[in-house]
Design a protein around this motif. Structure first.
Motif, PDB file in Angstrom:
ATOM      1  N   MET A   1       0.845  -1.201   0.000  1.00 42.99           N
ATOM      2  CA  MET A   1       0.000   0.000   0.000  1.00 42.99           C
ATOM      3  C   MET A   1       0.872   1.239   0.000  1.00 42.99           C
ATOM      4  O   MET A   1       1.931   1.279   0.618  1.00 42.99           O
ATOM      5  CB  MET A   1      -0.902  -0.004   1.235  1.00 42.99           C
ATOM      6  N   LYS A   2       0.408   2.248  -0.714  1.00 41.95           N
ATOM      7  CA  LYS A   2       1.190   3.473  -0.870  1.00 41.95           C
ATOM      8  C   LYS A   2       0.661   4.598   0.009  1.00 41.95           C
ATOM      9  O   LYS A   2      -0.516   4.635   0.331  1.00 41.95           O
ATOM     10  CB  LYS A   2       1.168   3.911  -2.335  1.00 41.95           C
ATOM     11  N   GLY A   3       1.560   5.512   0.368  1.00 44.75           N
ATOM     12  CA  GLY A   3       1.180   6.673   1.156  1.00 44.75           C
ATOM     13  C   GLY A   3       2.218   7.766   0.994  1.00 44.75           C
ATOM     14  O   GLY A   3       3.299   7.539   0.446  1.00 44.75           O
ATOM     15  N   VAL A   4       1.874   8.950   1.469  1.00 45.12           N
ATOM     16  CA  VAL A   4       2.732  10.125   1.290  1.00 45.12           C
ATOM     17  C   VAL A   4       3.030  10.770   2.631  1.00 45.12           C
ATOM     18  O   VAL A   4       2.129  10.909   3.473  1.00 45.12           O
ATOM     19  CB  VAL A   4       2.064  11.166   0.363  1.00 45.12           C
ATOM     20  N   LEU A   5       4.290  11.152   2.828  1.00 49.76           N
ATOM     21  CA  LEU A   5       4.666  11.928   4.005  1.00 49.76           C
ATOM     22  C   LEU A   5       5.152  13.294   3.543  1.00 49.76           C
ATOM     23  O   LEU A   5       6.226  13.422   2.955  1.00 49.76           O
ATOM     24  CB  LEU A   5       5.767  11.229   4.806  1.00 49.76           C
ATOM     25  N   LEU A   6       4.326  14.312   3.774  1.00 51.47           N
ATOM     26  CA  LEU A   6       4.718  15.689   3.504  1.00 51.47           C
ATOM     27  C   LEU A   6       5.582  16.168   4.667  1.00 51.47           C
ATOM     28  O   LEU A   6       5.215  15.983   5.824  1.00 51.47           O
ATOM     29  CB  LEU A   6       3.488  16.588   3.389  1.00 51.47           C
ATOM     30  N   VAL A   7       6.718  16.796   4.379  1.00 50.83           N
ATOM     31  CA  VAL A   7       7.608  17.241   5.455  1.00 50.83           C
ATOM     32  C   VAL A   7       7.985  18.702   5.265  1.00 50.83           C
ATOM     33  O   VAL A   7       8.499  19.090   4.215  1.00 50.83           O
ATOM     34  CB  VAL A   7       8.889  16.397   5.534  1.00 50.83           C
ATOM     35  N   ASN A   8       7.720  19.505   6.295  1.00 52.20           N
ATOM     36  CA  ASN A   8       8.106  20.905   6.293  1.00 52.20           C
ATOM     37  C   ASN A   8       9.166  21.119   7.378  1.00 52.20           C
ATOM     38  O   ASN A   8       9.593  20.176   8.046  1.00 52.20           O
ATOM     39  CB  ASN A   8       6.890  21.807   6.509  1.00 52.20           C
ATOM     40  N   LEU A   9       9.578  22.355   7.582  1.00 52.49           N
ATOM     41  CA  LEU A   9      10.665  22.656   8.507  1.00 52.49           C
ATOM     42  C   LEU A   9      10.310  22.385   9.962  1.00 52.49           C
ATOM     43  O   LEU A   9      10.983  21.627  10.658  1.00 52.49           O
ATOM     44  CB  LEU A   9      11.085  24.127   8.357  1.00 52.49           C
ATOM     45  N   THR A  87      -6.584  13.132  -3.447  1.00 54.94           N
ATOM     46  CA  THR A  87      -5.772  11.956  -3.729  1.00 54.94           C
ATOM     47  C   THR A  87      -6.406  10.704  -3.141  1.00 54.94           C
ATOM     48  O   THR A  87      -7.236  10.765  -2.243  1.00 54.94           O
ATOM     49  CB  THR A  87      -4.353  12.119  -3.147  1.00 54.94           C
ATOM     50  N   SER A  88      -5.956   9.559  -3.644  1.00 51.76           N
ATOM     51  CA  SER A  88      -6.534   8.286  -3.230  1.00 51.76           C
ATOM     52  C   SER A  88      -5.638   7.517  -2.267  1.00 51.76           C
ATOM     53  O   SER A  88      -5.966   6.401  -1.879  1.00 51.76           O
ATOM     54  CB  SER A  88      -6.789   7.416  -4.466  1.00 51.76           C
ATOM     55  N   VAL A  89      -4.498   8.106  -1.876  1.00 49.65           N
ATOM     56  CA  VAL A  89      -3.580   7.423  -0.968  1.00 49.65           C
ATOM     57  C   VAL A  89      -3.506   8.193   0.349  1.00 49.65           C
ATOM     58  O   VAL A  89      -3.769   9.398   0.385  1.00 49.65           O
ATOM     59  CB  VAL A  89      -2.164   7.306  -1.584  1.00 49.65           C
ATOM     60  N   PRO A  90      -3.149   7.542   1.456  1.00 49.25           N
ATOM     61  CA  PRO A  90      -3.058   8.231   2.747  1.00 49.25           C
ATOM     62  C   PRO A  90      -1.992   9.332   2.716  1.00 49.25           C
ATOM     63  O   PRO A  90      -0.905   9.135   2.170  1.00 49.25           O
ATOM     64  CB  PRO A  90      -2.648   7.108   3.712  1.00 49.25           C
ATOM     65  N   ILE A  91      -2.294  10.470   3.326  1.00 52.97           N
ATOM     66  CA  ILE A  91      -1.387  11.609   3.383  1.00 52.97           C
ATOM     67  C   ILE A  91      -1.113  11.934   4.847  1.00 52.97           C
ATOM     68  O   ILE A  91      -2.040  12.218   5.613  1.00 52.97           O
ATOM     69  CB  ILE A  91      -1.988  12.857   2.702  1.00 52.97           C
ATOM     70  N   SER A  92       0.147  11.905   5.238  1.00 48.54           N
ATOM     71  CA  SER A  92       0.528  12.300   6.588  1.00 48.54           C
ATOM     72  C   SER A  92       1.438  13.519   6.512  1.00 48.54           C
ATOM     73  O   SER A  92       2.048  13.791   5.474  1.00 48.54           O
ATOM     74  CB  SER A  92       1.241  11.156   7.322  1.00 48.54           C
ATOM     75  N   LEU A  93       1.522  14.216   7.640  1.00 47.13           N
ATOM     76  CA  LEU A  93       2.319  15.436   7.704  1.00 47.13           C
ATOM     77  C   LEU A  93       3.339  15.323   8.821  1.00 47.13           C
ATOM     78  O   LEU A  93       3.040  14.818   9.903  1.00 47.13           O
ATOM     79  CB  LEU A  93       1.411  16.650   7.964  1.00 47.13           C
ATOM     80  N   ALA A  94       4.547  15.807   8.562  1.00 53.65           N
ATOM     81  CA  ALA A  94       5.593  15.797   9.586  1.00 53.65           C
ATOM     82  C   ALA A  94       6.437  17.057   9.462  1.00 53.65           C
ATOM     83  O   ALA A  94       6.436  17.732   8.431  1.00 53.65           O
ATOM     84  CB  ALA A  94       6.483  14.564   9.440  1.00 53.65           C
ATOM     85  N   MET A  95       7.162  17.341  10.536  1.00 54.13           N
ATOM     86  CA  MET A  95       8.112  18.438  10.571  1.00 54.13           C
ATOM     87  C   MET A  95       9.504  17.868  10.838  1.00 54.13           C
ATOM     88  O   MET A  95       9.652  16.906  11.593  1.00 54.13           O
ATOM     89  CB  MET A  95       7.749  19.441  11.674  1.00 54.13           C
ATOM     90  N   ARG A  96      10.498  18.460  10.229  1.00 54.09           N
ATOM     91  CA  ARG A  96      11.864  17.985  10.494  1.00 54.09           C
ATOM     92  C   ARG A  96      12.260  18.256  11.937  1.00 54.09           C
ATOM     93  O   ARG A  96      12.978  17.452  12.554  1.00 54.09           O
ATOM     94  CB  ARG A  96      12.857  18.664   9.529  1.00 54.09           C
ATOM     95  N   ASN A 111       0.897   2.262  10.412  1.00 53.66           N
ATOM     96  CA  ASN A 111      -0.299   1.728  11.072  1.00 53.66           C
ATOM     97  C   ASN A 111      -1.488   1.625  10.116  1.00 53.66           C
ATOM     98  O   ASN A 111      -2.448   0.893  10.388  1.00 53.66           O
ATOM     99  CB  ASN A 111      -0.673   2.597  12.276  1.00 53.66           C
ATOM    100  N   LYS A 112      -1.428   2.365   9.019  1.00 59.31           N
ATOM    101  CA  LYS A 112      -2.484   2.291   8.008  1.00 59.31           C
ATOM    102  C   LYS A 112      -2.181   1.232   6.955  1.00 59.31           C
ATOM    103  O   LYS A 112      -2.940   1.076   5.995  1.00 59.31           O
ATOM    104  CB  LYS A 112      -2.664   3.654   7.335  1.00 59.31           C
ATOM    105  N   GLY A 113      -1.056   0.530   7.132  1.00 56.83           N
ATOM    106  CA  GLY A 113      -0.698  -0.522   6.188  1.00 56.83           C
ATOM    107  C   GLY A 113       0.192  -0.073   5.050  1.00 56.83           C
ATOM    108  O   GLY A 113       0.433  -0.826   4.098  1.00 56.83           O
ATOM    109  N   VAL A 114       0.710   1.136   5.132  1.00 58.79           N
ATOM    110  CA  VAL A 114       1.553   1.686   4.070  1.00 58.79           C
ATOM    111  C   VAL A 114       2.953   1.077   4.135  1.00 58.79           C
ATOM    112  O   VAL A 114       3.572   1.043   5.206  1.00 58.79           O
ATOM    113  CB  VAL A 114       1.649   3.220   4.176  1.00 58.79           C
ATOM    114  N   ASN A 115       3.437   0.578   3.009  1.00 58.07           N
ATOM    115  CA  ASN A 115       4.811   0.085   2.941  1.00 58.07           C
ATOM    116  C   ASN A 115       5.608   0.710   1.797  1.00 58.07           C
ATOM    117  O   ASN A 115       6.768   0.383   1.592  1.00 58.07           O
ATOM    118  CB  ASN A 115       4.843  -1.450   2.828  1.00 58.07           C
ATOM    119  N   GLU A 116       4.963   1.605   1.044  1.00 56.97           N
ATOM    120  CA  GLU A 116       5.644   2.369  -0.002  1.00 56.97           C
ATOM    121  C   GLU A 116       5.311   3.841   0.222  1.00 56.97           C
ATOM    122  O   GLU A 116       4.156   4.245   0.125  1.00 56.97           O
ATOM    123  CB  GLU A 116       5.184   1.933  -1.389  1.00 56.97           C
ATOM    124  N   VAL A 117       6.342   4.626   0.541  1.00 59.23           N
ATOM    125  CA  VAL A 117       6.123   6.018   0.939  1.00 59.23           C
ATOM    126  C   VAL A 117       6.763   6.981  -0.062  1.00 59.23           C
ATOM    127  O   VAL A 117       7.935   6.830  -0.420  1.00 59.23           O
ATOM    128  CB  VAL A 117       6.723   6.286   2.338  1.00 59.23           C
TER     129      VAL A 117
END
Length: 344
Positions: A1-9, A87-96, A111-117
Motif C-alpha cells: 500500500m502506498k502513502g505520502v509523508l509531507l515534510v516541512n521545517l 488523492t486516493s492514498v493516505p497523506i501524513s504530515l511531519a516536521m523535520r 499503522n495504516k498498512g503503508v509500505n511504499e512512501v
C-alpha cells in the motif's frame, strides 16, 4: 500500500522562550544546519546561541503567531487536509524539527498498512539544511523501525513547469494593477561552504558568478543555482524586463560568508538609491513562516521605509492555494499510478 509523508521545517510548540529554546536546540544542533564538528557545534549552540537567542526569537514568533498556533504548522495542516481530498492514498504530515515528528508521521502511515512512501520535502530547492537532512533522518528511522518500507523521494521541483506556473501566477495576481519599480526574489541563505560541500564534482562550484550559469552535474544539488533558476524561469514566464527584478538571500547566522547579495542590505541600498515601490517574494518557502512574516514583511518593510521607500508589497507563499494543492495532488497521483504500473 502506498502513502505520502509531507515534510516541512517545523516550529516551536508556543512562543514561550522555553519552547523556542528546545526548538532552536534541535534545529541548530543538526550537523547539516551548522556543519561544524560536534564539540564546536555544541559550544556555539549550547554555550552561546541558546543562552542569548531564545528570548529574542520568542518575541519575533509572538508577532506572527496565530490564534490557531504557528502559521507554518497551521498552513501545512491546511495543505495536507486539502491534498487528502484530491488523492486516493493516505497523506501524513511531519516536521523535520518539533511536532508532528517524522517518526510519528511514518508510524501513522505504517499503522495504516503503508509500505511504499513518497517522501515529499516541501522545499523547491535542494539544500543540506533542508532536503538532505529530511532524507537522512527519515532513512535512519526507516532502517531502525520499518526495514520493509520503501521510500521514493520527491525531487526538488524548482524547475518543474507546473511549479513555475503556479508561482508565477501567484506573483502576477499580486502585482496586477500594482505600480512597482522592482521585484525582489529573496531566498533563505546558506553558508557558502554548504554549496561547495554539495558539489558532487568537487570542482564546479566556485561561487564566481559564472558557475551557476555553466551546465554541470553539480546543479542537481546546488542550492544557489536552483534559486537563480527559479528567478530566471519566473522572469521569463512573466516577461519581466531586465533590471526590474533580482535575487537576494536572507537569514544569515554567524560570521562565516553566506550567499550574497544579502536581502536586508539590498532593501536598504535600493531605498537609499531612490526606489520607492518594491515588491518581494520568497520562493525558498512554500508556507509562510517566521522568515517571511516577520523577517521580510515586518523587518524588511521597516528597513525600506526608514531609508526612503514608500510602498513595500509582500507576496504570500503558495500556502494552501487551490492551484498549488491540485499540482501537488497531481504529482502524488502520477507517482502512485507509476508504482501500480510497475507492479503490474
Amino acid at each position: 500500500m502506498k502513502g505520502v509523508l509531507l515534510v516541512n521545517l517545523g516550529s516551536p510548540k508556543s512562543t514561550d522562550p522555553k519552547d523556542v529554546k528546545n526548538y532552536l536546540g534541535e534545529f541548530l544542533m543538526d550537523e547539516r544546519v551548522i556543519d561544524l564538528p560536534y564539540i564546536l557545534r555544541a559550544i556555539l549552540v549550547k554555550g552561546i546561541i541558546l543562552n542569548t537567542r531564545p528570548k529574542k526569537s520568542a518575541e519575533a514568533y509572538s508577532k506572527i503567531w496565530w490564534e490557531e498556533g504557528s502559521p507554518l504548522i497551521v498552513l501545512s495542516e491546511r495543505l495536507q487536509e486539502k491534498i487528502d481530498q484530491f488523492t486516493s492514498v493516505p497523506i501524513s504530515l511531519a516536521m523535520r524539527y518539533g511536532e508532528p515528528s517524522i517518526a510519528n508521521g511514518l508510524k501513522e502511515l505504517h499503522n495504516k498498512g503503508v509500505n511504499e512512501v513518497l517522501l515529499a520535502p516541501l522545499y523547491p530547492q535542494y539544500a543540506m539544511a533542508t532536503t538532505e537532512t529530511i532524507i537522512a533522518l527519515a532513512e535512519e528511522i526507516r532502517r531502525e523501525h520499518y526495514p520493509e518500507m520503501k521510500f521514493t523521494v520527491l525531487p526538488p521541483f524548482y524547475n518543474h513547469p507546473d511549479y513555475i506556473t503556479v508561482l508565477a501566477r501567484s506573483i502576477a495576481e499580486k502585482l496586477d494593477n500594482l505600480d512597482y519599480e522592482h521585484l525582489l526574489f529573496s531566498y533563505h541563505g546558506v553558508p557558502e561552504r554548504h554549496i561547495r560541500k554539495s558539489d558532487i564534482t568537487k570542482s564546479h562550484c566556485k561561487l564566481d558568478g559564472k558557475c551557476c550559469q555553466t551546465p554541470s552535474k553539480a546543479h542537481q544539488f546546488c542550492y544557489r543555482h536552483q534559486c537563480y533558476e527559479v528567478t530566471r524561469l519566473v522572469g521569463e514566464k512573466l516577461n519581466l524586463k531586465e533590471g526590474t527584478f533580482s535575487t537576494t538571500f536572507q537569514s544569515r547566522l554567524g560570521f562565516d560568508p553566506w550567499l550574497q547579495p544579502y536581502t536586508d542590505r539590498t532593501i536598504e541600498k535600493m531605498a537609499i538609491e531612490g526606489t520607492k515601490k518594491m515588491a518581494i517574494v520568497t520562493p525558498a518557502f512554500v508556507s509562510d513562516c517566521l522568515e517571511t512574516l516577520e523577517e521580510i514583511a515586518m523587518e524588511g518593510e521597516e528597513i525600506f521605509e526608514e531609508n526612503g521607500g514608500k510602498e513595500f508589497t509582500v507576496i504570500p507563499c503558495l500556502n494552501d492555494r487551490e492551484d498549488w494543492v491540485k499540482t501537488l495532488s497531481r504529482w502524488i497521483d502520477e507517482w502512485a499510478k507509476q508504482e501500480v504500473e510497475a507492479v503490474n
